[in-house]
Design an enzyme around this catalytic site. Structure first.
Site, PDB file in Angstrom:
ATOM      1  N   CYS A  10       0.820  -1.210   0.000  1.00  0.00           N
ATOM      2  CA  CYS A  10       0.000   0.000   0.000  1.00  0.00           C
ATOM      3  C   CYS A  10       0.859   1.267   0.000  1.00  0.00           C
ATOM      4  CB  CYS A  10      -0.913  -0.001   1.232  1.00  0.00           C
ATOM      5  SG  CYS A  10      -1.868   1.525   1.408  1.00  0.00           S
ATOM      6  N   TYR A  57      -5.845   5.352  -9.891  1.00  0.00           N
ATOM      7  CA  TYR A  57      -7.060   4.643  -9.495  1.00  0.00           C
ATOM      8  C   TYR A  57      -8.257   5.168 -10.298  1.00  0.00           C
ATOM      9  CZ  TYR A  57      -4.118   3.252  -5.565  1.00  0.00           C
ATOM     10  OH  TYR A  57      -3.091   2.757  -4.789  1.00  0.00           O
TER      11      TYR A  57
END
Length: 333
Positions: free
Chosen positions: A67, A196
Protein backbone atom coordinates in the site's frame (compact mmCIF):
# COMPACT_ATOMS: atom_id res chain seq x y z
CA UNK A 1 -0.92 -12.33 29.20
CA UNK A 2 0.41 -9.93 26.55
CA UNK A 3 0.17 -10.48 22.82
CA UNK A 4 3.94 -11.05 22.63
CA UNK A 5 3.70 -14.18 24.82
CA UNK A 6 0.59 -15.64 23.20
CA UNK A 7 0.55 -18.24 20.45
CA UNK A 8 0.48 -16.23 17.20
CA UNK A 9 -3.07 -15.84 15.95
CA UNK A 10 -2.93 -16.24 12.17
CA UNK A 11 -5.84 -15.83 9.79
CA UNK A 12 -6.78 -18.67 7.48
CA UNK A 13 -5.38 -18.41 3.93
CA UNK A 14 -6.88 -16.04 1.39
CA UNK A 15 -9.84 -17.80 -0.25
CA UNK A 16 -11.51 -15.78 -2.99
CA UNK A 17 -13.81 -18.65 -3.92
CA UNK A 18 -15.21 -18.91 -0.42
CA UNK A 19 -15.17 -15.26 0.62
CA UNK A 20 -15.05 -13.25 -2.60
CA UNK A 21 -12.77 -10.29 -3.39
CA UNK A 22 -12.25 -7.34 -1.12
CA UNK A 23 -14.29 -4.27 -2.00
CA UNK A 24 -18.03 -4.90 -2.34
CA UNK A 25 -19.76 -3.91 0.86
CA UNK A 26 -16.72 -1.99 2.10
CA UNK A 27 -15.94 0.29 -0.84
CA UNK A 28 -17.96 1.97 -3.58
CA UNK A 29 -17.28 -0.26 -6.59
CA UNK A 30 -19.86 1.35 -8.85
CA UNK A 31 -19.19 3.65 -11.78
CA UNK A 32 -15.76 5.17 -11.61
CA UNK A 33 -13.42 5.10 -8.63
CA UNK A 34 -14.45 6.93 -5.49
CA UNK A 35 -11.87 6.91 -2.70
CA UNK A 36 -13.54 5.68 0.48
CA UNK A 37 -13.86 7.69 3.65
CA UNK A 38 -11.21 7.51 6.36
CA UNK A 39 -13.31 8.31 9.42
CA UNK A 40 -10.79 8.00 12.23
CA UNK A 41 -8.97 11.31 12.25
CA UNK A 42 -7.47 11.78 15.68
CA UNK A 43 -4.22 13.72 15.85
CA UNK A 44 -1.12 13.16 17.96
CA UNK A 45 0.39 16.33 19.37
CA UNK A 46 3.50 17.04 21.43
CA UNK A 47 1.52 18.63 24.26
CA UNK A 48 -1.41 16.23 24.19
CA UNK A 49 -3.93 18.99 23.51
CA UNK A 50 -5.53 16.76 20.88
CA UNK A 51 -6.21 14.04 23.43
CA UNK A 52 -3.28 11.99 22.14
CA UNK A 53 0.10 12.99 23.56
CA UNK A 54 3.26 11.99 21.72
CA UNK A 55 4.96 9.40 23.93
CA UNK A 56 7.52 6.69 23.21
CA UNK A 57 6.03 3.21 23.10
CA UNK A 58 2.41 4.31 23.12
CA UNK A 59 1.58 4.09 19.41
CA UNK A 60 1.77 1.34 16.81
CA UNK A 61 1.51 1.48 13.03
CA UNK A 62 -0.22 -1.26 11.06
CA UNK A 63 0.97 -1.06 7.46
CA UNK A 64 1.21 -3.09 4.25
CA UNK A 65 4.21 -3.53 1.97
CA UNK A 66 2.02 -3.04 -1.08
CA UNK A 67 0.00 0.00 0.00
CA UNK A 68 1.50 3.37 -1.03
CA UNK A 69 -0.48 5.29 1.58
CA UNK A 70 0.92 3.05 4.29
CA UNK A 71 4.46 3.14 2.95
CA UNK A 72 4.57 6.90 3.42
CA UNK A 73 4.15 6.47 7.16
CA UNK A 74 6.92 3.86 7.29
CA UNK A 75 9.24 6.19 5.35
CA UNK A 76 8.62 9.14 7.68
CA UNK A 77 9.05 6.95 10.75
CA UNK A 78 12.50 5.91 9.51
CA UNK A 79 13.55 9.34 8.22
CA UNK A 80 12.79 10.82 11.65
CA UNK A 81 14.54 8.01 13.52
CA UNK A 82 11.39 6.90 15.35
CA UNK A 83 11.88 3.14 15.09
CA UNK A 84 12.19 2.78 18.87
CA UNK A 85 9.44 5.31 19.56
CA UNK A 86 6.57 4.15 17.32
CA UNK A 87 6.38 0.41 16.66
CA UNK A 88 5.32 -1.02 13.31
CA UNK A 89 4.11 -4.30 11.84
CA UNK A 90 2.91 -5.54 8.47
CA UNK A 91 -0.32 -7.19 7.39
CA UNK A 92 -0.30 -9.96 4.81
CA UNK A 93 0.11 -8.85 1.19
CA UNK A 94 -3.14 -10.39 -0.04
CA UNK A 95 -6.73 -10.14 1.09
CA UNK A 96 -10.19 -11.45 0.34
CA UNK A 97 -13.50 -9.89 1.43
CA UNK A 98 -12.43 -10.24 5.06
CA UNK A 99 -9.85 -7.49 4.51
CA UNK A 100 -6.26 -7.17 5.65
CA UNK A 101 -5.11 -10.07 7.80
CA UNK A 102 -2.11 -11.33 9.74
CA UNK A 103 -0.48 -14.46 8.34
CA UNK A 104 2.81 -16.19 8.84
CA UNK A 105 4.53 -14.68 5.81
CA UNK A 106 4.52 -11.15 7.26
CA UNK A 107 4.10 -12.11 10.90
CA UNK A 108 1.50 -11.96 13.62
CA UNK A 109 0.00 -8.85 15.18
CA UNK A 110 2.52 -8.04 17.94
CA UNK A 111 0.23 -5.68 19.85
CA UNK A 112 -3.26 -7.24 20.02
CA UNK A 113 -2.72 -10.67 18.46
CA UNK A 114 -5.61 -9.96 16.10
CA UNK A 115 -6.05 -12.30 13.14
CA UNK A 116 -7.74 -9.59 11.05
CA UNK A 117 -7.23 -5.85 10.99
CA UNK A 118 -10.99 -5.39 11.04
CA UNK A 119 -10.79 -6.37 14.72
CA UNK A 120 -8.94 -3.11 15.38
CA UNK A 121 -11.72 -1.23 13.61
CA UNK A 122 -14.42 -3.08 15.55
CA UNK A 123 -12.60 -2.37 18.82
CA UNK A 124 -12.77 1.32 17.95
CA UNK A 125 -16.30 1.38 16.53
CA UNK A 126 -18.28 -1.82 17.20
CA UNK A 127 -19.78 -3.15 13.97
CA UNK A 128 -17.75 -0.73 11.84
CA UNK A 129 -19.12 -1.09 8.30
CA UNK A 130 -16.61 0.88 6.23
CA UNK A 131 -13.31 0.41 4.43
CA UNK A 132 -10.63 -1.58 6.29
CA UNK A 133 -7.57 0.41 5.29
CA UNK A 134 -3.92 0.80 6.15
CA UNK A 135 -2.12 2.67 7.54
CA UNK A 136 -3.67 2.47 10.98
CA UNK A 137 -2.20 4.34 13.92
CA UNK A 138 -3.17 2.41 17.07
CA UNK A 139 -3.09 3.70 20.64
CA UNK A 140 -2.04 1.11 23.20
CA UNK A 141 -3.39 3.27 26.04
CA UNK A 142 -6.99 3.64 24.88
CA UNK A 143 -6.87 0.42 22.80
CA UNK A 144 -8.42 2.20 19.86
CA UNK A 145 -7.47 3.54 16.46
CA UNK A 146 -6.22 7.12 16.60
CA UNK A 147 -6.23 7.60 12.84
CA UNK A 148 -6.53 5.85 9.51
CA UNK A 149 -6.29 9.18 7.67
CA UNK A 150 -2.94 8.81 5.92
CA UNK A 151 -2.14 12.52 5.30
CA UNK A 152 -2.45 13.34 9.01
CA UNK A 153 -0.36 10.41 10.20
CA UNK A 154 2.76 11.41 8.27
CA UNK A 155 2.49 15.03 9.42
CA UNK A 156 2.11 13.97 13.04
CA UNK A 157 5.06 11.59 12.86
CA UNK A 158 7.13 14.35 11.29
CA UNK A 159 6.27 17.04 13.84
CA UNK A 160 4.88 15.76 17.15
CA UNK A 161 7.70 13.46 18.29
CA UNK A 162 10.61 15.90 18.14
CA UNK A 163 11.66 15.13 21.72
CA UNK A 164 12.77 11.67 20.56
CA UNK A 165 13.26 12.23 16.83
CA UNK A 166 16.17 13.15 14.60
CA UNK A 167 15.68 16.92 14.63
CA UNK A 168 18.19 17.42 11.82
CA UNK A 169 15.46 16.12 9.51
CA UNK A 170 12.65 18.64 9.06
CA UNK A 171 10.10 17.27 6.62
CA UNK A 172 7.51 19.96 7.24
CA UNK A 173 9.39 23.22 7.90
CA UNK A 174 7.25 26.12 9.04
CA UNK A 175 8.39 28.47 6.30
CA UNK A 176 7.46 25.98 3.57
CA UNK A 177 4.22 24.56 4.93
CA UNK A 178 1.81 26.58 2.76
CA UNK A 179 3.78 25.69 -0.37
CA UNK A 180 4.15 22.03 0.65
CA UNK A 181 0.41 21.81 1.33
CA UNK A 182 -0.36 23.32 -2.06
CA UNK A 183 1.96 20.96 -3.92
CA UNK A 184 0.75 17.97 -1.89
CA UNK A 185 -2.80 18.72 -2.98
CA UNK A 186 -1.74 18.76 -6.62
CA UNK A 187 0.34 15.58 -6.24
CA UNK A 188 -2.56 13.81 -4.55
CA UNK A 189 -5.14 14.61 -7.22
CA UNK A 190 -2.91 14.37 -10.31
CA UNK A 191 -0.44 11.64 -9.38
CA UNK A 192 -1.29 9.66 -6.23
CA UNK A 193 -5.01 9.16 -6.78
CA UNK A 194 -5.32 9.50 -10.55
CA UNK A 195 -4.07 5.98 -11.43
CA UNK A 196 -7.06 4.64 -9.50
CA UNK A 197 -9.31 7.03 -11.41
CA UNK A 198 -7.85 5.73 -14.68
CA UNK A 199 -8.46 2.15 -13.57
CA UNK A 200 -12.00 2.96 -12.45
CA UNK A 201 -13.04 4.78 -15.62
CA UNK A 202 -16.06 3.20 -17.28
CA UNK A 203 -16.06 5.18 -20.53
CA UNK A 204 -13.47 6.31 -23.06
CA UNK A 205 -13.77 10.01 -22.29
CA UNK A 206 -13.10 9.59 -18.57
CA UNK A 207 -10.29 7.13 -19.19
CA UNK A 208 -8.53 9.45 -21.63
CA UNK A 209 -9.05 12.48 -19.39
CA UNK A 210 -7.73 10.82 -16.23
CA UNK A 211 -4.70 9.28 -17.87
CA UNK A 212 -3.78 12.54 -19.57
CA UNK A 213 -3.92 14.22 -16.17
CA UNK A 214 -1.30 11.80 -14.87
CA UNK A 215 0.98 12.23 -17.88
CA UNK A 216 0.73 16.02 -17.73
CA UNK A 217 1.56 15.99 -14.03
CA UNK A 218 4.61 13.80 -14.62
CA UNK A 219 5.76 16.19 -17.32
CA UNK A 220 5.43 19.15 -14.94
CA UNK A 221 7.39 17.32 -12.27
CA UNK A 222 10.06 16.40 -14.82
CA UNK A 223 10.50 20.08 -15.60
CA UNK A 224 10.52 21.08 -11.93
CA UNK A 225 13.20 18.53 -11.07
CA UNK A 226 15.49 19.42 -13.97
CA UNK A 227 17.24 22.10 -11.92
CA UNK A 228 16.76 21.08 -8.29
CA UNK A 229 17.46 17.88 -6.40
CA UNK A 230 14.14 17.56 -4.55
CA UNK A 231 10.72 19.14 -4.87
CA UNK A 232 11.75 22.02 -2.60
CA UNK A 233 15.41 22.41 -3.40
CA UNK A 234 18.16 20.56 -1.59
CA UNK A 235 16.19 18.95 1.26
CA UNK A 236 13.64 16.16 1.42
CA UNK A 237 10.20 17.26 2.58
CA UNK A 238 6.76 15.79 3.13
CA UNK A 239 6.07 16.43 -0.56
CA UNK A 240 8.83 14.05 -1.66
CA UNK A 241 7.46 11.40 0.69
CA UNK A 242 3.98 11.86 -0.81
CA UNK A 243 5.27 11.51 -4.37
CA UNK A 244 7.77 8.66 -4.19
CA UNK A 245 5.50 5.65 -3.49
CA UNK A 246 3.52 6.37 -6.66
CA UNK A 247 6.71 6.62 -8.71
CA UNK A 248 8.02 3.40 -7.18
CA UNK A 249 4.86 1.56 -8.25
CA UNK A 250 4.32 3.19 -11.63
CA UNK A 251 6.10 0.74 -13.95
CA UNK A 252 5.32 -2.43 -12.00
CA UNK A 253 1.76 -1.78 -10.87
CA UNK A 254 -0.15 1.34 -11.85
CA UNK A 255 0.70 1.58 -15.54
CA UNK A 256 0.15 -2.14 -16.30
CA UNK A 257 -3.03 -2.24 -14.19
CA UNK A 258 -4.71 0.86 -15.59
CA UNK A 259 -3.04 1.49 -18.96
CA UNK A 260 -1.95 5.06 -18.26
CA UNK A 261 0.88 5.85 -20.65
CA UNK A 262 3.09 4.47 -23.40
CA UNK A 263 5.95 6.07 -21.47
CA UNK A 264 7.46 4.41 -18.44
CA UNK A 265 8.99 6.23 -15.50
CA UNK A 266 12.40 5.64 -17.04
CA UNK A 267 11.35 7.76 -20.02
CA UNK A 268 11.34 10.84 -17.76
CA UNK A 269 15.10 11.26 -17.18
CA UNK A 270 15.01 13.82 -14.36
CA UNK A 271 12.06 12.24 -12.59
CA UNK A 272 13.60 8.78 -12.90
CA UNK A 273 16.95 9.96 -11.52
CA UNK A 274 15.14 11.73 -8.67
CA UNK A 275 13.20 8.57 -7.85
CA UNK A 276 16.45 6.57 -7.71
CA UNK A 277 18.07 9.24 -5.54
CA UNK A 278 15.34 8.76 -2.96
CA UNK A 279 15.20 4.96 -3.24
CA UNK A 280 18.92 4.63 -2.55
CA UNK A 281 18.39 6.09 0.94
CA UNK A 282 17.64 3.56 3.70
CA UNK A 283 14.27 5.09 4.65
CA UNK A 284 12.96 4.45 1.14
CA UNK A 285 14.85 1.27 0.24
CA UNK A 286 14.15 -0.57 3.49
CA UNK A 287 10.42 0.14 3.33
CA UNK A 288 10.14 -1.05 -0.28
CA UNK A 289 9.30 -4.53 -1.57
CA UNK A 290 8.93 -4.43 -5.34
CA UNK A 291 7.53 -7.97 -5.39
CA UNK A 292 4.55 -6.74 -3.36
CA UNK A 293 3.90 -3.99 -5.92
CA UNK A 294 3.49 -6.57 -8.67
CA UNK A 295 0.40 -8.00 -6.98
CA UNK A 296 -1.60 -5.00 -8.18
CA UNK A 297 -0.96 -5.87 -11.83
CA UNK A 298 -0.34 -9.62 -11.68
CA UNK A 299 -2.80 -10.67 -8.95
CA UNK A 300 -6.60 -10.83 -9.10
CA UNK A 301 -8.07 -7.72 -10.73
CA UNK A 302 -8.97 -5.18 -8.04
CA UNK A 303 -12.66 -4.50 -7.59
CA UNK A 304 -12.29 -0.88 -8.72
CA UNK A 305 -10.91 -1.85 -12.17
CA UNK A 306 -13.72 -1.27 -14.65
CA UNK A 307 -14.25 -2.38 -18.21
CA UNK A 308 -15.55 -0.19 -21.02
CA UNK A 309 -12.66 1.90 -22.27
CA UNK A 310 -10.18 0.64 -24.83
CA UNK A 311 -7.09 0.65 -22.64
CA UNK A 312 -3.43 0.72 -23.46
CA UNK A 313 -1.75 -2.63 -22.93
CA UNK A 314 1.33 -2.13 -20.78
CA UNK A 315 3.54 -4.88 -19.40
CA UNK A 316 5.17 -4.55 -15.97
CA UNK A 317 8.67 -3.13 -16.38
CA UNK A 318 11.62 -3.89 -14.11
CA UNK A 319 14.19 -1.13 -13.81
CA UNK A 320 17.64 -0.75 -12.26
CA UNK A 321 16.90 1.22 -9.12
CA UNK A 322 20.53 1.00 -8.04
CA UNK A 323 21.91 2.74 -11.12
CA UNK A 324 23.86 5.94 -10.30
CA UNK A 325 21.58 8.97 -10.25
CA UNK A 326 24.16 11.83 -10.22
CA UNK A 327 21.63 14.13 -8.55
CA UNK A 328 24.19 15.29 -5.98
CA UNK A 329 25.55 17.63 -8.66
CA UNK A 330 22.45 19.78 -8.25
CA UNK A 331 23.46 20.75 -4.70
CA UNK A 332 27.09 21.51 -5.50
CA UNK A 333 26.81 24.60 -7.60
Amino acid sequence: MTASTEVPNYASPVDLEAHGPYGPGRMDTGKGFNRPAYPFQGRVTADGSSGYRAEPGRYHLYVSWGCPWAQRTAIVRKLKGLERVVTLSYVDDERDSRGWAFRERRGADPVNNFAFLRQAYDATEPGYPGHISVPVLWDRETRKIVSNNFPDITIDLATAFEEWADTSVDLYPLDLRPRIDELNEEIYHSVNNSPYKVAGATNQHDYDEHRQRVVTALERLEERLAGQRFLFGDRITEADVRLWPTLGRFDLAYNPMAGISERSLTDFPHLWAYARDLYQRPAFRETTDFAAFLLLSKGPAPSFLNGGPERLTVEPAQADWDAPHHRERLTQG
